[in-house]
Design a protein around this motif. Structure first.
Motif, PDB file in Angstrom:
ATOM      1  N   SER A  73       0.824  -1.218   0.000  1.00 36.94           N
ATOM      2  CA  SER A  73       0.000   0.000   0.000  1.00 36.94           C
ATOM      3  C   SER A  73       0.853   1.262   0.000  1.00 36.94           C
ATOM      4  O   SER A  73       0.431   2.307  -0.495  1.00 36.94           O
ATOM      5  CB  SER A  73      -0.945   0.003   1.202  1.00 36.94           C
ATOM      6  OG  SER A  73      -0.228   0.135   2.418  1.00 36.94           O
ATOM      7  N   GLY A  75       3.620   1.525  -1.635  1.00 32.48           N
ATOM      8  CA  GLY A  75       4.350   1.605  -2.898  1.00 32.48           C
ATOM      9  C   GLY A  75       5.771   1.089  -2.826  1.00 32.48           C
ATOM     10  O   GLY A  75       6.545   1.276  -3.765  1.00 32.48           O
ATOM     11  N   TYR A  78       5.268  -4.535  -4.859  1.00 36.16           N
ATOM     12  CA  TYR A  78       4.114  -4.760  -5.725  1.00 36.16           C
ATOM     13  C   TYR A  78       3.920  -6.255  -5.919  1.00 36.16           C
ATOM     14  O   TYR A  78       4.853  -7.047  -5.836  1.00 36.16           O
ATOM     15  CB  TYR A  78       4.272  -4.048  -7.075  1.00 36.16           C
ATOM     16  CG  TYR A  78       5.354  -4.609  -7.977  1.00 36.16           C
ATOM     17  CD1 TYR A  78       5.068  -5.600  -8.922  1.00 36.16           C
ATOM     18  CD2 TYR A  78       6.664  -4.136  -7.902  1.00 36.16           C
ATOM     19  CE1 TYR A  78       6.059  -6.101  -9.755  1.00 36.16           C
ATOM     20  CE2 TYR A  78       7.661  -4.632  -8.722  1.00 36.16           C
ATOM     21  CZ  TYR A  78       7.347  -5.614  -9.652  1.00 36.16           C
ATOM     22  OH  TYR A  78       8.331  -6.122 -10.472  1.00 36.16           O
ATOM     23  N   LYS A  91       9.942   5.886  -5.146  1.00 34.86           N
ATOM     24  CA  LYS A  91       9.090   7.001  -5.532  1.00 34.86           C
ATOM     25  C   LYS A  91       9.939   8.233  -5.853  1.00 34.86           C
ATOM     26  O   LYS A  91      11.040   8.396  -5.336  1.00 34.86           O
ATOM     27  CB  LYS A  91       8.105   7.341  -4.416  1.00 34.86           C
ATOM     28  CG  LYS A  91       7.038   6.278  -4.220  1.00 34.86           C
ATOM     29  CD  LYS A  91       5.972   6.759  -3.256  1.00 34.86           C
ATOM     30  CE  LYS A  91       4.877   5.727  -3.107  1.00 34.86           C
ATOM     31  NZ  LYS A  91       3.776   6.202  -2.227  1.00 34.86           N
ATOM     32  N   SER A 217      -7.392   3.482  -8.037  1.00 30.84           N
ATOM     33  CA  SER A 217      -6.062   3.635  -7.438  1.00 30.84           C
ATOM     34  C   SER A 217      -5.862   5.060  -6.935  1.00 30.84           C
ATOM     35  O   SER A 217      -6.457   6.013  -7.445  1.00 30.84           O
ATOM     36  CB  SER A 217      -4.972   3.302  -8.459  1.00 30.84           C
ATOM     37  OG  SER A 217      -5.003   1.938  -8.826  1.00 30.84           O
ATOM     38  N   ARG A 241       0.535   9.696 -10.601  1.00 30.28           N
ATOM     39  CA  ARG A 241       0.463   8.397  -9.950  1.00 30.28           C
ATOM     40  C   ARG A 241       1.015   8.480  -8.524  1.00 30.28           C
ATOM     41  O   ARG A 241       2.180   8.811  -8.322  1.00 30.28           O
ATOM     42  CB  ARG A 241       1.264   7.364 -10.741  1.00 30.28           C
ATOM     43  CG  ARG A 241       0.658   7.006 -12.075  1.00 30.28           C
ATOM     44  CD  ARG A 241       1.530   6.071 -12.854  1.00 30.28           C
ATOM     45  NE  ARG A 241       1.878   4.854 -12.109  1.00 30.28           N
ATOM     46  CZ  ARG A 241       2.299   3.730 -12.694  1.00 30.28           C
ATOM     47  NH1 ARG A 241       2.410   3.676 -14.002  1.00 30.28           N
ATOM     48  NH2 ARG A 241       2.597   2.682 -11.969  1.00 30.28           N
ATOM     49  N   ASP A 243       1.614   6.005  -6.670  1.00 30.68           N
ATOM     50  CA  ASP A 243       2.567   4.919  -6.411  1.00 30.68           C
ATOM     51  C   ASP A 243       3.960   5.259  -6.912  1.00 30.68           C
ATOM     52  O   ASP A 243       4.915   4.527  -6.648  1.00 30.68           O
ATOM     53  CB  ASP A 243       2.083   3.608  -7.030  1.00 30.68           C
ATOM     54  CG  ASP A 243       2.027   3.668  -8.560  1.00 30.68           C
ATOM     55  OD1 ASP A 243       1.884   4.782  -9.124  1.00 30.68           O
ATOM     56  OD2 ASP A 243       2.122   2.605  -9.201  1.00 30.68           O
TER      57      ASP A 243
END
Length: 260
Positions: A73, A75, A78, A91, A217, A241, A243
């Motif tokens: 959750s 990020g 995955y 990130k 998302s 995004r 993520d």
């Protein structure tokens, strides 16, 4: 898949779960896995399964699953159905300054890209007109683009600009240059300040498909106004995004009694 005999070396060290600690066991395991990700595992490397983690640390599989779900959750990891759980790409820090997407990606050593989704002329809705300091109904140009970094979809940008400032904009090519570069080169509009609002959001089906996300998302929604001198030039609504992006800011302690 890793077996208990060949777990990453970071899991064979001195890290243990302290059953007497007030910190929940799943959170202790999360910290162990974070350390493993940062010190040893590379992007797309598999992480041990719930069964392996539970056996290594004397936990229930539910507790191991909770630790992994938290990292997914956030990020950090995955999942791939039927294959396992893997290390996600780090990130990107969202720039809290006025810069183009292209310039930002180049500064990070990534190759920026873009795909035109549409260009059109509209009559300014009242809310957008207020942002740009024009009359409601004034002609605006809207430029919609999907932005990519190293070929990966990263953000959607929907820019609104007063048509009187940028005649012929809809016919201008944005191949291999940013909108800000085009504004400076073709119209002499050098954007030098702006303000920005960032909110959490949920991707609808259309945006999710373009960004290669599952519908629903998490995303970051940005609303930004930019000026060239005293002239409002652009109002852009962007969807990033969540993520792939995180916010980072430097904080200073305010002096006693407030700002001098």
């Amino acid at each position: 898949m890793n077996t208990p005999a060949d777990l990453p070396s970071g899991l064979d060290g001195g890290s243990v779960i302290d059953a007497r600690s007030p910190v929940p066991k799943y959170y202790q395991l999360r910290e162990i896995l974070l350390d493993l990700i940062e010190r040893e595992l590379t992007v797309d490397a598999p992480v041990p399964s719930e069964r392996e983690l539970a056996a290594r640390y004397g936990l229930s599989r539910m507790t191991a699953r909770q630790a992994i779900e938290h990292l997914v959750s956030e990020g950090k990891l995955y999942r791939v159905q039927g294959r396992g759980t893997f290390v996600a790409r780090p990130k990107i820090d969202m720039p809290l300054q006025l810069t183009s997407f292209s310039e930002d990606m180049k500064a990070r050593g990534m190759i920026p890209g873009g795909r035109d989704l549409g260009r059109r002329s509209i009559d300014a809705p009242a809310a957008v007109a207020r942002e740009l300091g024009v009359e409601a109904g004034a002609p605006l140009y809207v430029v919609e683009r999907l932005r990519t970094a190293d070929g990966v979809p990263m953000a959607l940008e929907r820019s609104h600009l007063p048509a009187r400032l940028v005649p012929g904009l809809l016919d201008q090519s944005l191949a291999d240059r940013s909108l800000y570069q085009l504004l400076a080169q073709e119209y002499g509009l050098v954007l030098d300040r702006g303000d920005q609002v960032i909110e959490a959001g949920i991707a609808d089906r259309g945006d999710a498909d373009l960004l290669a996300l599952a519908p629903g998302s998490a995303v970051l929604r940005l609303q930004r106004r930019s000026w060239a001198g005293a002239v409002p030039v652009e109002y852009v609504v962007s969807t990033y995004r969540a993520d792939r992006y995180q916010l980072r800011a430097s904080l200073d302690i305010a002096p006693p009694g407030g700002t001098p």
